[in-house]
Each structure stands twice: as structure tokens, then as C-alpha cells.
Design an enzyme around this catalytic site. Sequence first.
Site, mmCIF file in Angstrom:
data_model
loop_
_atom_site.group_PDB
_atom_site.id
_atom_site.type_symbol
_atom_site.label_atom_id
_atom_site.label_comp_id
_atom_site.label_asym_id
_atom_site.label_seq_id
_atom_site.Cartn_x
_atom_site.Cartn_y
_atom_site.Cartn_z
ATOM 1 N N HIS A 1 83.949 -6.920 -49.809
ATOM 2 C CA HIS A 1 85.093 -6.580 -50.663
ATOM 3 C C HIS A 1 85.382 -5.102 -50.560
ATOM 4 O O HIS A 1 84.469 -4.287 -50.427
ATOM 5 C CB HIS A 1 84.842 -6.986 -52.121
ATOM 6 C CG HIS A 1 83.534 -6.493 -52.680
ATOM 7 N ND1 HIS A 1 82.331 -7.090 -52.386
ATOM 8 C CD2 HIS A 1 83.252 -5.461 -53.493
ATOM 9 C CE1 HIS A 1 81.355 -6.451 -53.014
ATOM 10 N NE2 HIS A 1 81.884 -5.452 -53.686
ATOM 11 N N CYS B 1 83.478 -16.493 -53.225
ATOM 12 C CA CYS B 1 83.976 -17.748 -52.660
ATOM 13 C C CYS B 1 84.445 -18.671 -53.779
ATOM 14 O O CYS B 1 85.450 -19.382 -53.630
ATOM 15 C CB CYS B 1 82.898 -18.426 -51.815
ATOM 16 S SG CYS B 1 82.691 -17.702 -50.169
ATOM 17 N N HIS C 1 79.631 -10.646 -50.652
ATOM 18 C CA HIS C 1 80.843 -11.154 -49.977
ATOM 19 C C HIS C 1 81.700 -9.906 -49.811
ATOM 20 O O HIS C 1 82.066 -9.271 -50.815
ATOM 21 C CB HIS C 1 81.519 -12.214 -50.852
ATOM 22 C CG HIS C 1 82.776 -12.820 -50.279
ATOM 23 N ND1 HIS C 1 83.003 -14.184 -50.247
ATOM 24 C CD2 HIS C 1 83.890 -12.253 -49.739
ATOM 25 C CE1 HIS C 1 84.190 -14.430 -49.698
ATOM 26 N NE2 HIS C 1 84.746 -13.261 -49.395
ATOM 27 N N GLY D 1 74.854 0.195 -52.677
ATOM 28 C CA GLY D 1 75.062 -0.344 -54.021
ATOM 29 C C GLY D 1 75.874 -1.623 -54.035
ATOM 30 O O GLY D 1 76.565 -1.910 -55.012
HETATM 31 P P1 5GP Z 1 79.819 -4.027 -55.505
HETATM 32 O O1 5GP Z 1 78.874 -3.331 -56.434
HETATM 33 O O2 5GP Z 1 79.199 -5.244 -54.862
HETATM 34 O O3 5GP Z 1 80.461 -3.118 -54.499
HETATM 35 O O4 5GP Z 1 81.037 -4.505 -56.404
HETATM 36 C C1 5GP Z 1 81.056 -5.713 -57.068
HETATM 37 C C2 5GP Z 1 82.174 -5.620 -58.071
HETATM 38 O O5 5GP Z 1 82.491 -6.922 -58.510
HETATM 39 C C3 5GP Z 1 81.817 -4.809 -59.305
HETATM 40 O O6 5GP Z 1 82.725 -3.729 -59.451
HETATM 41 C C4 5GP Z 1 81.915 -5.824 -60.449
HETATM 42 O O7 5GP Z 1 82.462 -5.264 -61.622
HETATM 43 C C5 5GP Z 1 82.818 -6.880 -59.864
HETATM 44 N N1 5GP Z 1 82.575 -8.226 -60.372
HETATM 45 C C6 5GP Z 1 81.372 -8.844 -60.516
HETATM 46 N N2 5GP Z 1 81.527 -10.091 -60.971
HETATM 47 C C7 5GP Z 1 82.871 -10.280 -61.110
HETATM 48 C C8 5GP Z 1 83.670 -11.387 -61.545
HETATM 49 O O8 5GP Z 1 83.172 -12.473 -61.876
HETATM 50 N N3 5GP Z 1 85.015 -11.207 -61.579
HETATM 51 C C9 5GP Z 1 85.596 -10.039 -61.203
HETATM 52 N N4 5GP Z 1 86.930 -9.973 -61.279
HETATM 53 N N5 5GP Z 1 84.887 -8.971 -60.784
HETATM 54 C C10 5GP Z 1 83.532 -9.094 -60.734
HETATM 55 ZN ZN ZN Z 2 81.539 -15.719 -50.337
#
Ligand code: 5GP
Ligand code: ZN
Length: 118
Positions: free
Chosen positions: A95, A5, A93, A88
Amino acid sequence: MCLFCKIVEKEIPANIELENEDCLAFHDINPKAPIHILVIPKKHIDSFNDIDPETMAKLTPFMQDVAKQLGIDQTGYRVITNVGSDGGQEVKHLHFHILGGAKLQWGHFTDADPREYL
Ligand code: 5GP
Ligand code: ZN
């Protein structure tokens, strides 16, 4: 306010690839492929468990446009959304990861015994 967000509100910088009224695509900070994009709805939704059909209908053509813009729509790519603890999911949020730019490995389940589910 959650991390993504804050990215929507431009409080935290991100390398934005594509944006419209409802959706945002930006490059992952820790890429796991030559092209690694995160696509999010601008409105906060915790995970895929909570997505409504209307938001999904907006995200679908947007993700297709992202793939086209990056020139990977013909070479191929992968769309992933991690859900919850076993999935994982680190950022709560919703994505979608769009991964491409190379032939991707498929090895997540090498330790599983699929017969259990047949
Ligand atoms: P999840 O593990 O929740 O599916 O993926 C989260 C993703 O967000 C990870 O691939 C991580 O590298 C990415 N990520 C985490 N913090 C940030 C950030 O501040 N900026 C960006 N561009 N990516 C982020
Ligand atoms: Zn959010």
C-alpha cells in the site's frame, strides 16, 4: 485472506475514495494527516519488494488521480510505502500512503547519523 484483500472483496467496509479495475484508494482508519489515503493494487502483492513494473504503471496514474480528486495535487502531498520490519510495515499487502491537507513534518531521521552512509 489478508485484511486489505478483504477490503477489496468488500468483506470489510472502508471509506473508498477511488476505484478502478486494478486499484483501490480508501481512507486510513487512523489518519496521520488531514488527508490520509491508502492506495493498493487489488491483486495481492506482499510489499514494494515484489511489485512488477506493469502494476506500478497502473498505480502511478491512479495515485495522481487520487491527489487531483482530493484537491491536493497543487498544494502538495507525500507518497510513502513502508517495507518490512525496519520500514514499519504492519499490513502485508502493498500500500502507498498519500498524506496531505497540511504542511507535513519531516522528522523521521533525527536520531540517525547520516555520515555513516556518505
Ligand atoms: P503500514 O504501517 O503497514 O504502512 O500501514 C498500515 C495502515 O493501515 C495504517 O496506517 C493503519 O492505520 C491502516 N489500517 C489498518 N487497518 C485498517 C482498516 O481496517 N481499515 C483502514 N481503512 N485502514 C486500516
Ligand atoms: Zn492482500
